[in-house]
Design a protein around this motif. Structure first.
Motif, PDB file in Angstrom:
ATOM      1  N   VAL A  89      53.954  35.566  36.667  1.00  0.00           N
ATOM      2  CA  VAL A  89      53.034  35.295  35.557  1.00  0.00           C
ATOM      3  C   VAL A  89      53.425  36.151  34.350  1.00  0.00           C
ATOM      4  CG1 VAL A  89      50.642  35.406  34.755  1.00  0.00           C
ATOM      5  CG2 VAL A  89      51.129  34.665  37.102  1.00  0.00           C
ATOM      6  N   TYR A  90      53.717  37.402  34.630  1.00  0.00           N
ATOM      7  CA  TYR A  90      54.105  38.305  33.540  1.00  0.00           C
ATOM      8  C   TYR A  90      55.403  37.846  32.878  1.00  0.00           C
ATOM      9  CZ  TYR A  90      50.605  41.964  33.508  1.00  0.00           C
ATOM     10  OH  TYR A  90      49.452  42.672  33.315  1.00  0.00           O
ATOM     11  N   VAL A 119      50.406  31.708  28.023  1.00  0.00           N
ATOM     12  CA  VAL A 119      49.541  32.560  28.861  1.00  0.00           C
ATOM     13  C   VAL A 119      48.803  33.554  27.968  1.00  0.00           C
ATOM     14  CG1 VAL A 119      49.468  34.067  30.884  1.00  0.00           C
ATOM     15  CG2 VAL A 119      51.324  32.403  30.636  1.00  0.00           C
ATOM     16  N   PRO A 120      47.610  33.199  27.544  1.00  0.00           N
ATOM     17  CA  PRO A 120      46.857  34.145  26.704  1.00  0.00           C
ATOM     18  C   PRO A 120      46.651  35.470  27.438  1.00  0.00           C
ATOM     19  CG  PRO A 120      45.760  31.998  26.786  1.00  0.00           C
ATOM     20  CD  PRO A 120      46.860  31.967  27.804  1.00  0.00           C
ATOM     21  N   ALA A 121      46.607  36.543  26.673  1.00  0.00           N
ATOM     22  CA  ALA A 121      46.509  37.875  27.279  1.00  0.00           C
ATOM     23  C   ALA A 121      45.282  37.998  28.176  1.00  0.00           C
ATOM     24  CB  ALA A 121      46.472  38.933  26.180  1.00  0.00           C
ATOM     25  N   THR A 122      44.172  37.389  27.770  1.00  0.00           N
ATOM     26  CA  THR A 122      42.964  37.529  28.585  1.00  0.00           C
ATOM     27  C   THR A 122      43.092  36.724  29.881  1.00  0.00           C
ATOM     28  OG1 THR A 122      42.019  35.811  27.181  1.00  0.00           O
ATOM     29  CG2 THR A 122      41.302  38.061  26.773  1.00  0.00           C
ATOM     30  N   LEU A 135      43.446  36.867  35.581  1.00  0.00           N
ATOM     31  CA  LEU A 135      44.143  36.346  36.742  1.00  0.00           C
ATOM     32  C   LEU A 135      44.608  37.487  37.650  1.00  0.00           C
ATOM     33  CD1 LEU A 135      44.982  33.490  37.541  1.00  0.00           C
ATOM     34  CD2 LEU A 135      47.152  33.882  36.381  1.00  0.00           C
ATOM     35  N   VAL A 136      45.189  38.470  37.018  1.00  0.00           N
ATOM     36  CA  VAL A 136      45.697  39.598  37.796  1.00  0.00           C
ATOM     37  C   VAL A 136      44.529  40.437  38.305  1.00  0.00           C
ATOM     38  CG1 VAL A 136      47.077  41.679  37.653  1.00  0.00           C
ATOM     39  CG2 VAL A 136      47.897  39.580  36.604  1.00  0.00           C
ATOM     40  N   LEU A 166      47.449  32.265  42.256  1.00  0.00           N
ATOM     41  CA  LEU A 166      48.562  32.499  41.340  1.00  0.00           C
ATOM     42  C   LEU A 166      49.535  31.310  41.355  1.00  0.00           C
ATOM     43  CD1 LEU A 166      49.313  36.286  42.051  1.00  0.00           C
ATOM     44  CD2 LEU A 166      48.334  35.334  39.958  1.00  0.00           C
ATOM     45  N   ARG A 167      49.800  30.811  42.563  1.00  0.00           N
ATOM     46  CA  ARG A 167      50.719  29.665  42.674  1.00  0.00           C
ATOM     47  C   ARG A 167      50.167  28.471  41.907  1.00  0.00           C
ATOM     48  NH1 ARG A 167      50.691  30.763  48.176  1.00  0.00           N
ATOM     49  NH2 ARG A 167      52.320  32.268  48.649  1.00  0.00           N
TER      50      ARG A 167
END
Lengths: 388, 426, 449
Positions: free
Chosen positions: A183-184, A194-197, A202-203, A218-219
């Motif tokens: 994701v990162y 992928v917006p920061a929020t 998600l993490v 995550l998948r």
């Protein structure tokens, strides 16, 4: 599930200061226990292998009203321990059967003692990490320490843990960290997707969800997000550092993006990515966890950088790797590790010609205007001159 | 009058020792002596002396800068250079002093280190402190990690970890720097000497169990711990100092005398207190005066245990030099967990017949301060005596508000008096 | 007659309480604290003695069988006396302004300007102190000041002045007047007020005479303070011997106990500090906590907010009570108070809702202090200036209910005098030779100095 559904689910987990998920999980796993842990790092593999749900406790955010927590800490101590004590004394953590307090700083260290005083019937452990990275010296100490904790978790969970179970847990968390890393990576490559929020939430969900559930999430996210088209904005790409323990309020993360910064790398919730997928899942598991910790090149303020390393080199590498154009030092007020590290890291960035800006926050900061302005100016500087 | 003169003798002796040490430091480079910077908690003086190294303690520099009213300017210097106002002022004071030429308390420049010995004991900031100094000096750093007593005990594994670091990391590095082999017999002699001084230090500290107490175990206590906590442990000078101090104290007890304050003999012991936390150094005299003006004597303090908890029975044991050094480091006060600190303070209140206890919470030091309000309530519950809470800082003059502190102390002393009075009439 | 005085020298106001031989409260006085502590103390004490005089009037009227008349009549008398006092002070201010302004150039017509301003002030005073009136403040500085400003702004140009010049003159002169303590005129003023009030009260002749006799018998009666005890933040600077100085903690504890004997926990929120005190059934303090070195969450914070909103301090509570929802405020830092407020107003949040949030935030700070001191036990007494603020009280009630359950919450209308009352009780104990261990200690140990 749609992307929105996933993020809403994460947001609900984030908002739930009663940790309802833990009760649900326990209802599904009647034998299972839950063990909380504080930032920055604990080996969740041990907890999970012992049949316990690891629950990350990273503070109460900006929605928790603090009464009892403030009674315990002077005004010059950071905010996180206040909200953690508030959560504990208000009964919101009653579902946790134990707590691990890692060697992040003296405040978290002492919080382990506060917990022992307030909750004498719970399992409370100070989790030490080695600062000597020689496998024979620091490694041996650390392995002993991990064995000790495993034995205690076995007692808490009421059963012995086999090496195979440990290896399975290692595989699961390797996968979990690999996915979070993906994701990162995606965000670093295409931050508009992928917006920061979203990334944060998600993490963050991985701090409470069971690792298998989180992996599935995550998948699914990774699959769906590639289908979604979002507009590309003319933002500056920044790396945020210093927020590895007390978390900034979500509005602050959002404010950075609105102010014109794409967060392409950060050290929020480090535990989800610390060690990556490097832990050997084939050999002696405790040794493997120890080796992964000793040999990781990853730096954070709580970890000693020995003479062989060079302070700030890791940060500079990370800036390059993530394609960041500048660094935002975001440290919680009164955070000794982040604030004492800052001048050294800034010097390393200066030497590498990387621009930076700095501010402080607390998990319940309500005044975002100055931060918005500062981040906006920083982003403009980067866009106008290519560097801050 | 005679006792006052005797008293001064040990003080004079200590002053000479310190002056001599700084002279040696000033000549270190020309005399080819190796200089090691290290911290007070978990200091390895005997081992360093065995290699004829001279030590510099940055915390001591900082506190002396505080007492000499230089710290404000040093801290400002460090803050101008980018250090946050939120963090430890010992660090900033030290860095500011360095930026201003590293002039020590005697006016002579301190020599640069040949080794930064990061005795990582009971204080997270130590790690950052030497990472910061390392950026400025071209010398190796040795990290000596001393595990925290999270569960309130020293385990054999911890002792092994520390002693292995000593044997396998520190000693080889010292041998490399000094070009000398470790003389283990010499180390043992030094350790034996330490134990003799330690015996006398404990005798001095425990004399406060007498009524009146012949010493003030906080403001006066910082003088008594001086030699053993710094460069002198294991030396004949320290042994002589502690012999003198013990004799002086015995004499005072025999004569029923109270402690000596900067304004002379304290005549009327009204309150016996236990203190937790370091003193403030920028207003040390003014702070002390608030106590002795009210007839308050500190009979036991935790601060005087930061460089070793000797009164709990620990003595350096020459027969197991590395293990004993490891145990010493592990046992320092700031390495104890909170429940143990609660027990220690409550025990002091009981054993030293104190009327109450006072926490001086310093902004700089999270190791001490985080959780002190919880300690306060738990000690109160345990010993049934009231606690007081005041706030200041180690060396940041901006954080010492005399009227504020005086107001609290006065309220506290009056409350103690009222409570004592109530008991008498009840 | 013998009496005992307690003085509480606080950061914002100075309070005095006078007790009689039996421990009954004879009088209370309050004034704004100023740089000259002696004067503040003196003024508060005089105010308390004046108040005591009215108490004596009431007792005397009851004694001669005129008790039923006393209440309304004495209220009017008080107003009449205040007017006399106010006029005298205006006169003095007028004179002082004239002296301080003597160096203005001749083109500026100072005498005429002052005559017009003070003439108007004197006229208006009669309405200010009419029967049944209430004022925003009882301090001369406040009453005279704002009117003086607006009048000088209006007329300055007519007499060749800049407004700022007249303003400066006031600032310079008010200090002299405030710092001048006089009770020589006191008996005259009181006498005049009695005459005036009796004559306008619509009484029959016989009653008039009995009242006058009764009152005139009280006016010359001497009140002899046997012992005065000082407390409060500025106590060390009070002109009292050391043994007659007590910490505000002890005095608040005892004062609250005397007012509400069931008190176990006391919360006092003053201008610059907040105190949480636990007392035993005798009113003896068993533990206490004061706010840390920053003044976040103290009364002063509300002051900043009021300034920022440009409203009177006393208007904040009622405004906050009109809130429909409470906005969560996480910082009570006085330094950021203004910024926080502007930020939220800019976000479109309602002023009332923000204020409700601010009051709750302040009370949260108080709650943590209470927790530090040992919690909220039954009964709970709330004192200090902030206890007059209904929104603050409402927030506190809510929080106590949430955190400690049902508790009796005592708030006295005279709660601002709690510290001074405690001091007065200590004075009485000491004057009567009762065992007072604190006093003995202070004497021997020399606590202050």
């Amino acid at each position: 599930m749609t992307l929105t559904d996933i993020i809403e689910r994460c947001q609900a987990l984030y908002d739930d200061l009663d940790f309802g998920y833990v009760d649900e999980w326990k209802a599904r796993n009647p034998e299972g226990k839950a063990v909380g842990y504080l930032p920055t790092y604990v080996p969740r593999e041990l907890i999970w292998a012992a049949g316990c749900l690891p629950v990350g406790i990273v503070g109460g955010g900006d929605q928790l009203e603090i009464v009892k927590g403030d009674a315990c800490f002077q005004s010059y101590i950071c905010h996180l321990p206040r909200s953690v004590v508030e959560l504990g004394l208000s009964g919101r953590l009653d579902a946790l059967d134990g707590m691990l307090f890692p060697a992040t700083c003296d405040v978290i260290r002492n919080l382990s003692g506060i917990w022992k005083l307030y909750f004498p019937d719970k399992y409370v452990k100070y989790f030490d990490v080695p600062h000597n990275y020689d496998s024979r010296i620091g490694g041996e100490f650390y392995e002993d320490h991990l064995h000790e904790i495993l034995a205690e978790l076995e007692q808490l969970g009421g059963r012995k843990v086999s090496d195979d179970e440990l290896r399975a847990a290692i595989r699961l968390y390797n996968e979990n960290r690999r996915l979070a890393g993906e994701v990162y990576e995606l965000r670093a490559k295409e931050p508009w997707r992928v917006p920061a929020t979203d990334c944060y939430l998600l993490v963050r969900a991985g701090l409470i969800l069971s690792p298998d559930e989180h992996c599935a999430m995550l998948r699914e996210y990774l699959e769906l997000v590639k289908l979604e088209d979002r507009p590309l904005r003319d933002n500056a790409r920044v790396l945020v550092v210093g927020a590895f323990c007390e978390q900034p309020p979500l509005d602050l993360v959002r404010a950075l993006e609105f102010a014109g910064c794409y967060v392409v790398e950060d050290d929020f919730l480090l535990i989800n990515r610390w060690l990556g997928d490097t832990v050997d899942a084939t050999g002696e598991p405790i040794h493997a966890l120890s080796e992964a910790y000793l040999k990781t090149p990853a730096e954070t303020s709580s970890r000693y950088v020995d003479d062989d390393g060079r302070k700030g080199r890791y940060l500079v590498d990370l800036v390059r790797k993530s394609g960041a154009e500048g660094v935002v030092f975001a440290a919680p007020s009164f955070c000794d590790p982040a604030l004492l590290d800052r001048p050294m890291l800034q010097a390393a960035l200066d030497a590498a010609g990387i621009g930076h800006t700095a501010f402080k926050y607390s998990e319940n900061t309500g005044q975002l205007q100055p931060i918005r302005e500062q981040a906006g100016t920083f982003a403009d500087t980067i866009k106008l001159w290519g560097t801050a | 009058m005679s006792t006052k003169v005797v008293k001064e003798e040990s003080m004079v002796k200590q002053k000479e020792m310190i002056a001599d040490h700084f002279k040696k430091l000033a000549r270190a480079k020309e005399e080819g002596k190796k200089v090691v910077y290290t911290f007070v908690p978990g200091n390895l003086t005997e081992l360093l002396l065995a290699f004829d190294c001279l030590t510099v303690h940055p915390e001591i520099n900082a506190l002396q800068s505080g007492m000499r009213k230089k710290s404000g300017e040093y801290i400002a210097e460090a803050e101008r250079a980018g250090h946050s106002e939120d963090v430890c002022t010992y660090v900033k004071c030290d860095i500011g002093m360095l930026m201003k030429g590293n002039i020590g308390p005697t006016g002579e420049q301190l020599p640069e280190p040949d080794l930064l010995l990061l005795s990582y004991t009971g204080c997270y900031t130590f790690m950052k402190w030497f990472e910061l100094l390392r950026e400025r000096y071209d010398c190796p750093t040795v990290m000596l990690q001393v595990p925290y007593q999270g569960d309130g005990e020293i385990t054999p594994k911890m002792v092994e970890y520390v002693s292995r670091q000593l044997r396998e990391v520190l000693v080889p590095k010292l041998e490399e720097i000094t070009g000398k082999q470790l003389d283990e017999a010499r180390l043992q002699e030094l350790l034996a000497s330490s134990a003799r001084s330690e015996e006398n230090l404990v005798h001095v500290l425990e004399s406060a169990k007498n009524r009146p107490s012949p010493i003030d175990a906080y403001f006066g206590g910082v003088y008594y711990i001086g030699p053993l906590f710094t460069a002198f442990r294991g030396t004949p000078a320290a042994e002589e100092y502690y012999r003198m101090a013990a004799e002086e104290v015995d004499q005072r007890v025999a004569l029923g005398l109270g402690p000596v304050t900067p304004e002379g003999q304290l005549e009327n012991e009204r309150f016996r207190l236990v203190t937790e936390g370091p003193p403030n150094w920028t207003h040390f005299r003014e702070f002390w005066k608030m106590f002795y003006d009210a007839g308050a004597v500190v009979v036991a303090s935790t601060y005087t245990k930061v460089g070793g908890t000797y009164d709990r029975g620990f003595r350096h044991d020459p027969s197991r030099p590395f293990e004993t050094l490891a145990e010493y480091c592990l046992g320092c006060y700031t390495n104890l967990n909170l429940p143990d600190r609660v027990n220690m303070i409550a025990d002091y209140v009981r054993d030293y017949h104190a009327d109450g206890f006072l926490i001086n919470s310093v902004k700089s030091c999270n190791s001490f301060s985080a959780g002190q309000l919880v300690i306060l309530r738990h000690v109160e519950e345990k010993c049934g005596k009231p606690g007081a809470f005041i706030e200041s800082d180690l060396v940041d003059p901006r954080y010492f508000s005399p009227s504020n502190i005086k107001n609290r102390l006065e309220s506290y002393f009056q409350m103690l008096a009222q409570r004592k009075g109530q008991k008498v009439t009840a | 007659m013998k009496c005992y005085v307690g003085i509480d020298l606080g950061s914002t106001t100075t309070k005095a309480v006078v007790l009689d031989e039996d421990g009954g409260i004879l009088g209370r006085g309050i004034t704004n604290s100023r740089s000259n502590y002696d004067v503040a103390c003196e003024v508060a004490r005089n105010e308390a003695f004046i108040d005591a005089r009215f108490q004596l009037f009431e007792r005397e009227l009851s004694a001669v069988g005129l008790g039923q008349l006393a209440q309304g009549f004495l209220d009017d008398l008080r107003q009449a006396f205040r007017l006399e006092q106010h006029l005298a002070e205006l006169g003095e201010l007028h004179e002082t302004c004239a002296i301080n302004g003597r160096n203005f150039s001749k083109e500026k017509r100072l005498d005429a300007a002052l005559a017009q301003i003070f003439g108007t002030l004197a006229e208006e005073a009669r309405d200010l102190f009419g029967p049944g009136t209430e004022r925003r403040s009882d301090f001369f500085r406040d009453i005279a000041g704002s009117r003086y400003m607006s009048l000088s702004e209006e007329i300055a140009g007519d007499y060749g002045f800049e407004f700022e010049e007249l303003l400066g003159l006031y600032d310079k002169s008010i200090i002299t007047v405030e710092n001048h303590v006089s009770d020589i005129e006191f008996q005259d003023q009181l006498g005049r007020a009695v005459e005036h009030t009796v004559e306008t009260a619509g009484l029959i002749d016989e009653e008039q005479k009995r009242i006058k006799d009764a009152l005139h018998s009280v006016i010359p009666r001497r009140l002899l303070p046997v012992v005065s005890v000082g407390t409060g933040y500025g106590r060390a600077r009070l002109p009292f011997p050391k043994e007659h100085i007590r910490s505000e903690i002890l005095c608040h504890g005892l004062g609250a106990h005397a007012t509400f004997p069931g008190t176990c926990t006391v919360l006092d929120i003053g201008g610059q500090d907040t105190k949480a005190i636990q007392v035993d059934p005798e009113g003896i303090v068993t533990s206490f906590q004061m706010n840390d070195r920053c003044a976040a969450g103290c009364g002063r914070y509300l002051g900043y907010i009021a300034d920022e909103m440009n409203v009177g301090l006393h208007e904040l509570g009622p405004m906050a009570m009109k809130a429909t929802r409470s906005v969560r405020i996480n910082s009570t830092c006085t330094v950021f108070a203004g910024a926080e407020l502007r930020d939220r107003l800019a976000l479109g949040q309602k002023r009332e809702d923000i204020l409700a949030g601010l009051h709750r935030a302040i009370m949260l700070r108080a709650m943590s202090l209470l927790a530090r001191s040992g919690g909220v036990e039954e009964e709970f007494t709330f004192t200090g200036g902030v206890a007059k603020n209904e929104a603050a009280v409402a927030a506190l009630r809510e929080l106590i209910q949430e955190n400690y359950g049902e508790r009796t919450i005592n708030i006295s209308a005279n709660s601002i005098y709690t510290g001074a009352l405690g001091a007065a009780i200590f004075a009485r104990r000491s004057g009567r030779g009762e065992v007072d261990h604190v006093g003995a200690t202070a004497l021997e140990g020399g606590l202050v100095g």
